[in-house]
Enzyme design. Structure first.
Site, mmCIF file in Angstrom:
data_model
loop_
_atom_site.group_PDB
_atom_site.id
_atom_site.type_symbol
_atom_site.label_atom_id
_atom_site.label_comp_id
_atom_site.label_asym_id
_atom_site.label_seq_id
_atom_site.Cartn_x
_atom_site.Cartn_y
_atom_site.Cartn_z
ATOM 1 N N ASP A 97 0.795 -1.239 0.000
ATOM 2 C CA ASP A 97 0.000 0.000 0.000
ATOM 3 C C ASP A 97 0.822 1.282 0.000
ATOM 4 O O ASP A 97 1.911 1.354 0.548
ATOM 5 C CB ASP A 97 -1.009 0.013 1.161
ATOM 6 C CG ASP A 97 -0.418 -0.334 2.528
ATOM 7 O OD1 ASP A 97 0.651 -0.987 2.589
ATOM 8 O OD2 ASP A 97 -1.027 0.048 3.542
ATOM 9 N N GLU A 164 -0.665 -2.498 5.102
ATOM 10 C CA GLU A 164 0.271 -2.422 6.230
ATOM 11 C C GLU A 164 0.080 -1.108 6.969
ATOM 12 O O GLU A 164 0.181 -1.054 8.196
ATOM 13 C CB GLU A 164 1.716 -2.558 5.735
ATOM 14 C CG GLU A 164 2.744 -2.689 6.851
ATOM 15 C CD GLU A 164 3.060 -1.370 7.543
ATOM 16 O OE1 GLU A 164 3.236 -1.373 8.774
ATOM 17 O OE2 GLU A 164 3.108 -0.330 6.864
ATOM 18 N N GLU A 165 -0.201 -0.044 6.223
ATOM 19 C CA GLU A 165 -0.283 1.290 6.845
ATOM 20 C C GLU A 165 -1.451 1.406 7.819
ATOM 21 O O GLU A 165 -1.446 2.261 8.696
ATOM 22 C CB GLU A 165 -0.375 2.380 5.775
ATOM 23 C CG GLU A 165 0.859 2.486 4.882
ATOM 24 C CD GLU A 165 2.119 2.919 5.625
ATOM 25 O OE1 GLU A 165 2.015 3.264 6.815
ATOM 26 O OE2 GLU A 165 3.195 2.893 5.004
ATOM 27 N N HIS A 408 7.268 8.397 5.129
ATOM 28 C CA HIS A 408 5.959 9.071 5.104
ATOM 29 C C HIS A 408 6.083 10.550 4.728
ATOM 30 O O HIS A 408 5.075 11.247 4.661
ATOM 31 C CB HIS A 408 5.178 8.937 6.426
ATOM 32 C CG HIS A 408 4.730 7.536 6.719
ATOM 33 N ND1 HIS A 408 3.704 7.233 7.594
ATOM 34 C CD2 HIS A 408 5.144 6.351 6.239
ATOM 35 C CE1 HIS A 408 3.534 5.921 7.651
ATOM 36 N NE2 HIS A 408 4.418 5.363 6.847
HETATM 37 ZN ZN LIG Z 1 4.594 3.378 6.604
HETATM 38 ZN ZN LIG Z 2 6.112 0.810 5.583
#
Ligand SMILES: [Zn+2]
Ligand SMILES: [Zn+2]
Length: 440
Positions: A97, A164-165, A408
């Site tokens: 993702d 995962e996020e 991020h």
């Molecule tokens: Zn992340």
């Molecule tokens: Zn990551």
């Protein structure tokens, strides 16, 4: 040491670098195509549980390599299995993702994609956590391993994980039968790019590597009224402020100084106007820990402090704060120490001592920990870091000319070639080490 042992040891010492060169030569030949895949993935990120095109694209590649491929595991997850005789089951994982971040890197293949997540606000989408490097490295490892099926024996399970996020994708795959419909791994391995050390470096932390992540909401009722007549109210801003301050004692006074923990109040909302005392305040916390015991200590403490401060403020029993802990949470990621050392000893031989370093654990989260937690007696797991920062950036940061963007960040632009090459070589060579061909 007997001479026989000395001879076999020296044979090993020669054999490993020779294989290393061949594996690396093959990988270098694959790199232009892997970089093309990377740029395509980078330009076309998808949000958590929306990884439809990404999953379809990579599933097709895995099928072409000869894996039995099952799509739609845990919504958009992909499980690829290759059975190659008796032997251990090794699971390699990449996450798919992207994030709701407007890319600012200025790269020629920067994402211009947008999406509308659950919040309803349309946003840019970016692979700001580098999951595109994970996927390209994963495909690189799959190619290396399928090209040398005579060098390993066992079952290879390669999974592409969604979301995962959100900390939900690993659990979604497990709940959809990852360990019942498919071979349960003896070993699970993944890598993550790292924004704090040089591109191509490998970092690892034995034991706890990433933290338990809990999101906690506290709703603090008050009795509203006129700002000029506080004595006729119970001010939830003052009460919630007391709660925020008292929460600081959890880490400083209750948790062991040797046991890392974080309690952060990231959001505090109450009221609408200068002269009105609100009837409610809302707090949002992130809580980080490693062990189950310290997680419990913090969460129990938060509930106790919220209630205790409300009682001290004279709130009646029917207006006690409501504390909600988000379920499911992201559990800590634990690298089995012996297993980690086995793989790292191999990495030090393959990559050289200079490129492999033990690094401090972090209080960030990763739901990779779920794969071990789902079967702790059966599955040994390891996640390692692959540095992604271009050397000139490291030099500039060291000279105080720039600060390094974190994961991020809309500016995170790793040296993808180095990350993908090290990730692919790490995953493939670890798998080869863990399931050697018998009698080979
Ligand atoms: Zn992340
Ligand atoms: Zn990551």
């Amino acid at each position: 040491m007997t001479s026989a042992a000395a001879i076999s040891a020296s044979a090993l010492a020669f054999a490993t670098p020779a294989q290393a060169d061949e594996l690396r030569d093959d990988l270098m030949a694959d790199m232009p195509e892997l970089m093309e895949l990377y740029r395509d993935l980078h330009a076309n990120p998808e949000l958590s549980f929306e990884e439809h095109e990404t999953a379809a694209k990579l599933a097709a590649r895995m099928r072409d390599l000869g894996f039995e491929v099952t799509e739609g595991v845990g919504q958009t997850g992909v499980v690829s299995v290759m059975r190659n005789g008796e032997g251990p089951v090794v699971m390699l994982r990449a996450d798919m993702d992207g994030l709701p971040v407007v890319e600012q890197t200025g790269l020629p293949y920067a994402s211009t994609q947008t999406a509308t997540p659950a919040s309803g606000v349309t946003t840019g989408v970016m692979h700001a956590c580098g999951h595109d490097t994970h996927m390209a490295g994963f495909i690189g490892a799959a190619q290396l391993l399928t090209e040398r099926k005579d060098e390993w024996q066992g079952t290879l399970v390669m999974i592409l994980q969604p979301a995962e996020e959100l900390g939900l994708g690993a659990l979604a795959m497990l709940e959809d039968g990852l360990y019942t419909r498919f071979p349960k791994p003896d070993y699970a391995i993944a890598f993550h790019d790292a924004a704090q050390f040089p591109a191509g470096m490998i970092g690892y932390s034995p034991g706890f590597a990433l933290a338990n992540v809990d999101s906690v909401d506290i709703t603090v009722p008050g009795v509203g009224g006129h700002g000029a007549y506080p004595h006729t109210t119970r001010d939830p801003v003052v009460l919630a402020s007391a709660i925020v301050m008292k929460l600081q004692t959890l880490v400083s006074r209750e948790s062991s100084p040797l046991d890392p923990a974080v309690v952060t109040v990231g959001s505090f909302h109450a009221g609408a106007k200068h002269n009105i005392i609100s009837d409610e305040a809302k707090l949002q916390l992130t809580v980080r820990s490693y062990s189950d015991a310290s997680r419990k200590l913090l969460l129990d403490g938060i509930a106790r402090i919220a209630r205790g401060e409300a009682m001290a403020a004279g709130m009646p029993e029917n207006k006690m704060p409501v504390v909600t802990v988000e379920d499911p949470y992201t559990p800590a990621t634990y690298n089995d120490p012996d297993f980690t050392e086995t793989v790292m000893a191999h990495f030090r031989t393959r990559f050289g001592e200079q490129r492999v370093m033990q690094v401090p654990s972090v209080m960030g989260g990763e739901d990779f920990g779920q794969f071990r937690r789902a079967a702790p007696d059966d599955v040994e797991s390891l996640i390692f870091w692959v540095g992604g920062v271009p050397q000139e950036q490291i030099d500039k940061a060291a000279a105080g000319e720039t600060t390094l963007p974190s994961l991020h960040s809309p500016y995170w632009a790793p040296d993808a070639e180095k990350v993908i090459a090290a990730g692919a070589e790490g995953l493939a060579s670890a798998a080869l080490t863990l399931m050697p061909a018998q009698g080979g």
